[in-house]
Design a protein around this motif. Structure first.
Motif, PDB file in Angstrom:
ATOM      1  N   SER A 269       0.817  -1.167   0.164  1.00 36.30           N
ATOM      2  CA  SER A 269      -0.018  -0.088   0.105  1.00 36.30           C
ATOM      3  C   SER A 269       0.942   1.185   0.062  1.00 36.30           C
ATOM      4  O   SER A 269       2.123   1.297   0.186  1.00 36.30           O
ATOM      5  CB  SER A 269      -0.884   0.013   1.133  1.00 36.30           C
ATOM      6  N   ASP A 270       0.165   2.382  -0.206  1.00 36.90           N
ATOM      7  CA  ASP A 270       0.925   3.628  -0.157  1.00 36.90           C
ATOM      8  C   ASP A 270       1.144   4.141   1.116  1.00 36.90           C
ATOM      9  O   ASP A 270       1.921   5.197   1.346  1.00 36.90           O
ATOM     10  CB  ASP A 270       0.133   4.576  -0.864  1.00 36.90           C
ATOM     11  N   LEU A 271       1.004   3.314   2.190  1.00 38.24           N
ATOM     12  CA  LEU A 271       1.403   3.721   3.529  1.00 38.24           C
ATOM     13  C   LEU A 271       2.862   3.602   3.940  1.00 38.24           C
ATOM     14  O   LEU A 271       3.213   3.797   4.927  1.00 38.24           O
ATOM     15  CB  LEU A 271       0.527   3.069   4.673  1.00 38.24           C
ATOM     16  N   ILE A 272       3.551   2.891   2.771  1.00 40.90           N
ATOM     17  CA  ILE A 272       4.910   2.347   3.035  1.00 40.90           C
ATOM     18  C   ILE A 272       5.870   3.368   2.802  1.00 40.90           C
ATOM     19  O   ILE A 272       7.418   3.291   3.050  1.00 40.90           O
ATOM     20  CB  ILE A 272       5.393   1.011   2.401  1.00 40.90           C
ATOM     21  N   ILE A 273       5.604   4.592   2.187  1.00 37.71           N
ATOM     22  CA  ILE A 273       6.326   5.720   2.012  1.00 37.71           C
ATOM     23  C   ILE A 273       6.002   6.865   2.879  1.00 37.71           C
ATOM     24  O   ILE A 273       4.920   7.131   3.322  1.00 37.71           O
ATOM     25  CB  ILE A 273       6.378   5.947   0.518  1.00 37.71           C
TER      26      ILE A 273
END
Length: 285
Positions: free
Chosen positions: A281-285
């Motif tokens: 998901s985009d939560l890892i950046i």
């Protein structure tokens, strides 16, 4: 009426529509392209699109929605998809819903973790349910532990030698350098804990976020010793974790220098999302 003015197409990594979509994403001013590029570069499954685009009558791209598909390691049937990077030119925002039209009736577990305010109402209208995700942060001041029965292993082959079949599958699936993979080894009972973390930034603050822990009970029991050695290895003092509603925290309940932040997420799913799904998901950046 919609189909006469615009059409929807899939985008595949380094395949169909990829070059044109990259140009569109470079030109837009809503989201930094380097963040979008980082997310897209992690998706190389040829069976799933990395997103959808809207094209107008003149064949120009006027909208994009990123899609990050994944499957569970112990279940190859259920498909999960994180929707991210929703960009539509102002004059076409009336048709924003069209980006979801291909996924809407498919048997896919959908989640939007970072929707902008203007999209939240649209997601509700399209059958998504509002849920809650908690980000818990912890400042570790106990960097140096006098006695520690744990050691940390970072070499890939040594880690693999200590993993069971399921964890080995997880290790191999997250091979990109953005995923920091370690094993914490107990020299007394000879047991190990495998974990994956990513460095994220919140308001320019660098945080080492823990996404996957193989043995949560052991991790929580020996939290001070384990977090101390992780601090040394990663050179981090601020740690984080995302917690789905009704899930238990990895960190001790009573802990100094901790703070929690709630965020709304939107889910259209028959299956429950888990922490490991957040690695896709985009939560890892």
């Amino acid at each position: 009426k919609v189909s006469k003015k615009i059409r929807l197409e899939q985008v595949f990594y380094r395949g169909k529509n990829f070059r044109e979509t990259t140009k569109f994403l470079r030109k837009q001013n809503f989201i930094p392209f380097k963040n979008i590029e980082k997310i897209i570069s992690l998706q190389k499954n040829k069976n799933f699109p990395i997103g959808y685009i809207i094209l107008n009558k003149k064949n120009f791209i006027v909208g994009f929605m990123g899609t990050w598909f994944s499957k569970r390691f112990n279940n190859n049937k259920d498909v999960f998809c994180n929707i991210h990077t929703w960009i539509v030119e102002k004059s076409y925002r009336l048709y924003s819903f069209f980006l979801l039209s291909d996924l809407y009736y498919k048997n896919i577990n959908l989640v939007a973790l970072t929707p902008v305010k203007s999209l939240k109402g649209l997601l509700i209208k399209m059958g998504f349910k509002k849920d809650e995700l908690l980000l818990r942060l912890f400042l570790n001041i106990n960097i140096f532990s006098k006695k520690n029965k744990y050691s940390i292993i970072s070499r890939k082959q040594k880690i693999k030698n200590l993993l069971n079949k399921d964890d080995l599958n997880i290790f191999n699936s997250f091979s990109n350098e953005i995923y920091n993979k370690y094993v914490i080894y107990n020299s007394i009972d000879k047991r190990s804990i495998f974990f994956i973390g990513c460095f994220i930034r919140k308001k320019k603050i660098k945080i080492f976020n823990l996404f996957y822990i193989s043995d949560k009970i052991k991790f929580k029991k020996d939290f001070k010793e384990i977090i101390s050695i992780i601090s040394k290895e990663t050179k981090s003092i601020i740690f984080g974790e995302y917690i789905f509603k009704k899930e238990k925290s990895l960190f001790p309940e009573k802990i100094f220098f901790s703070k929690s932040f709630k965020k709304d997420i939107y889910v259209k799913s028959k299956n429950k999302f888990e922490n490991i799904d957040l690695l896709n998901s985009d939560l890892i950046i």
